[in-house]
Design a protein around this motif. Sequence first.
Motif, PDB file in Angstrom:
ATOM      1  N   ASP A   1      -1.981   2.011  -4.997  1.00 48.40           N
ATOM      2  CA  ASP A   1      -1.144   3.305  -4.602  1.00 48.40           C
ATOM      3  C   ASP A   1      -1.779   4.418  -5.384  1.00 48.40           C
ATOM      4  O   ASP A   1      -2.618   4.182  -6.230  1.00 48.40           O
ATOM      5  N   HIS A   2      -1.521   5.689  -4.909  1.00 44.38           N
ATOM      6  CA  HIS A   2      -1.865   6.876  -5.668  1.00 44.38           C
ATOM      7  C   HIS A   2      -0.780   7.648  -6.173  1.00 44.38           C
ATOM      8  O   HIS A   2      -0.898   8.964  -6.361  1.00 44.38           O
ATOM      9  N   HIS A   3       0.627   7.141  -6.271  1.00 45.29           N
ATOM     10  CA  HIS A   3       1.773   8.218  -6.550  1.00 45.29           C
ATOM     11  C   HIS A   3       1.503   7.926  -8.164  1.00 45.29           C
ATOM     12  O   HIS A   3       1.864   7.011  -8.693  1.00 45.29           O
ATOM     13  N   GLU A   4       1.917   9.110  -8.540  1.00 38.61           N
ATOM     14  CA  GLU A   4       1.976   9.331 -10.086  1.00 38.61           C
ATOM     15  C   GLU A   4       3.315   8.645 -10.567  1.00 38.61           C
ATOM     16  O   GLU A   4       3.302   7.997 -11.872  1.00 38.61           O
TER      17      GLU A   4
ATOM     18  N   LEU B   1       0.752  -1.170   0.085  1.00 36.14           N
ATOM     19  CA  LEU B   1      -0.141  -0.032  -0.005  1.00 36.14           C
ATOM     20  C   LEU B   1       0.858   1.139   0.106  1.00 36.14           C
ATOM     21  O   LEU B   1       1.955   1.453   0.885  1.00 36.14           O
ATOM     22  N   ASP B   2       0.408   2.268  -0.704  1.00 34.18           N
ATOM     23  CA  ASP B   2       0.963   3.664  -0.766  1.00 34.18           C
ATOM     24  C   ASP B   2       2.505   3.654  -1.023  1.00 34.18           C
ATOM     25  O   ASP B   2       3.079   4.681  -0.343  1.00 34.18           O
ATOM     26  N   CYS B   3       2.922   2.777  -1.848  1.00 37.19           N
ATOM     27  CA  CYS B   3       4.663   2.641  -2.203  1.00 37.19           C
ATOM     28  C   CYS B   3       4.651   2.795  -3.575  1.00 37.19           C
ATOM     29  O   CYS B   3       4.148   2.035  -4.725  1.00 37.19           O
TER      30      CYS B   3
ATOM     31  N   THR C   1      -5.094  12.968   6.387  1.00 35.51           N
ATOM     32  CA  THR C   1      -3.448  13.357   6.629  1.00 35.51           C
ATOM     33  C   THR C   1      -2.997  13.561   5.010  1.00 35.51           C
ATOM     34  O   THR C   1      -2.100  14.516   4.993  1.00 35.51           O
ATOM     35  N   ASP C   2      -3.277  12.834   4.077  1.00 32.61           N
ATOM     36  CA  ASP C   2      -2.762  13.155   2.784  1.00 32.61           C
ATOM     37  C   ASP C   2      -3.389  14.323   2.015  1.00 32.61           C
ATOM     38  O   ASP C   2      -2.920  14.413   0.995  1.00 32.61           O
ATOM     39  N   THR C   3      -4.473  14.631   2.674  1.00 31.61           N
ATOM     40  CA  THR C   3      -5.076  15.923   2.212  1.00 31.61           C
ATOM     41  C   THR C   3      -4.932  17.281   2.683  1.00 31.61           C
ATOM     42  O   THR C   3      -5.393  18.154   2.576  1.00 31.61           O
TER      43      THR C   3
ATOM     44  N   GLY D   1       7.409  11.043  -4.200  1.00 30.83           N
ATOM     45  CA  GLY D   1       6.157  12.134  -3.472  1.00 30.83           C
ATOM     46  C   GLY D   1       5.137  12.422  -4.294  1.00 30.83           C
ATOM     47  O   GLY D   1       4.943  11.613  -5.716  1.00 30.83           O
ATOM     48  N   HIS D   2       4.431  13.415  -4.119  1.00 27.41           N
ATOM     49  CA  HIS D   2       3.440  13.886  -5.201  1.00 27.41           C
ATOM     50  C   HIS D   2       3.614  15.462  -5.621  1.00 27.41           C
ATOM     51  O   HIS D   2       4.596  15.991  -5.440  1.00 27.41           O
ATOM     52  N   ARG D   3       2.645  15.662  -6.514  1.00 26.73           N
ATOM     53  CA  ARG D   3       3.119  17.084  -6.975  1.00 26.73           C
ATOM     54  C   ARG D   3       3.393  18.192  -5.997  1.00 26.73           C
ATOM     55  O   ARG D   3       4.107  18.808  -6.270  1.00 26.73           O
TER      56      ARG D   3
HETATM   57 MN    MN Z   1      -0.371   8.494   0.262  1.00 32.52          MN
END
Ligand code: MN
Length: 326
Positions: free
Chosen positions: A109-112, A84-86, A159-161, A290-292
């Motif tokens: 996962d939701h990483h681009e 998850l989340d990797c 937390t992620d938002t 990470g994210h944008r």
């Molecule tokens: Mn996340």
Amino acid sequence: VNLIRDAVRALTEARNILITSHLNPDGDAVGSLLGLGLAMKMNKKDVTMYLEDPVPRFLRFLPGADCTVHELNGVASFDLAVVLDCADIKRIGAEWPRLKSISKVVNIDHHESNTGFGIIRVVKSLYSSTAELIYNLLQAMNHFPNRDQAINLYTGMMTDTGRFCYGNLNRECFMAAANLVEAGADPQEIASAVYGQYHKGRLNLLRRALDTFEPLSAGRIGMITVRQEDTIATGASGEDMRGFVEFAASVPGVEIAALLHELEVGVEVSLRSTRSHDVSKIARMFGGGGHRNAAGFWCADNINSIKGKLIAYLEPLFAAHKSNHG
Ligand SMILES: [Mn+2]
């Protein structure tokens, strides 16, 4: 292609499930791990919830946090692993090669920047959080979260938002959060458990950190530095620095905020973007991810040298963006 359906089938068929997430786990890593893990236990699965690192103190209120294990030696074999989340399978830590011996690996996962590992991939970068993806996955299994599961998934989303403030929010995200609240997640209680933790050492560390704020590149970079002597003098720890970088990001004119945290070896860098810059690209340049809008990396250099490298990398980006500012 309905990849969620494939993941649902794999979870339904499996008996011994390993669920894991990344090193230095955050609210989304722990929240989605426990949310899914507790739901699968309720569905009579044998579940091992593994994290290489301990659950950070500010997340230990989460139901099931004490059921996580931190080593896999002697643990029975698994017919399914859920990561998850990797963005990369190596993010789970030293045990990642063990996953090669498990016949099915599901990557949620939701990483681009996700590398696309695993036989089943539910990788959706438009989602606010992995926790939101798990919420949808459970819905597809006709499993409505109970209170404990809801608290975990809500915490991951919150937390992620950035407490429901970032640009990765949409109607679906709020609808999921609303349903989790209906299932028993208490927004005030959870927010106060996660964010209401400024003990004296942490406040002192924050004061020292804010004192270091530096506007660089004509104020377009906001930098905060925490040296080892600061953590030692205040008795604070690495997790006490969460949220500090947001102060630099909230200064008008700052497009990229950076928190440089000096460790015994090297420096940990947290980046935030308040505009169109993609800080995950910068983080990847330095071997992180990470994210944008939020990303980070670790670097073996000292603080001054990293500062110089960041400025050298960012100034051309700013020059290219100049036209946007008239
Ligand atoms: Mn996340």
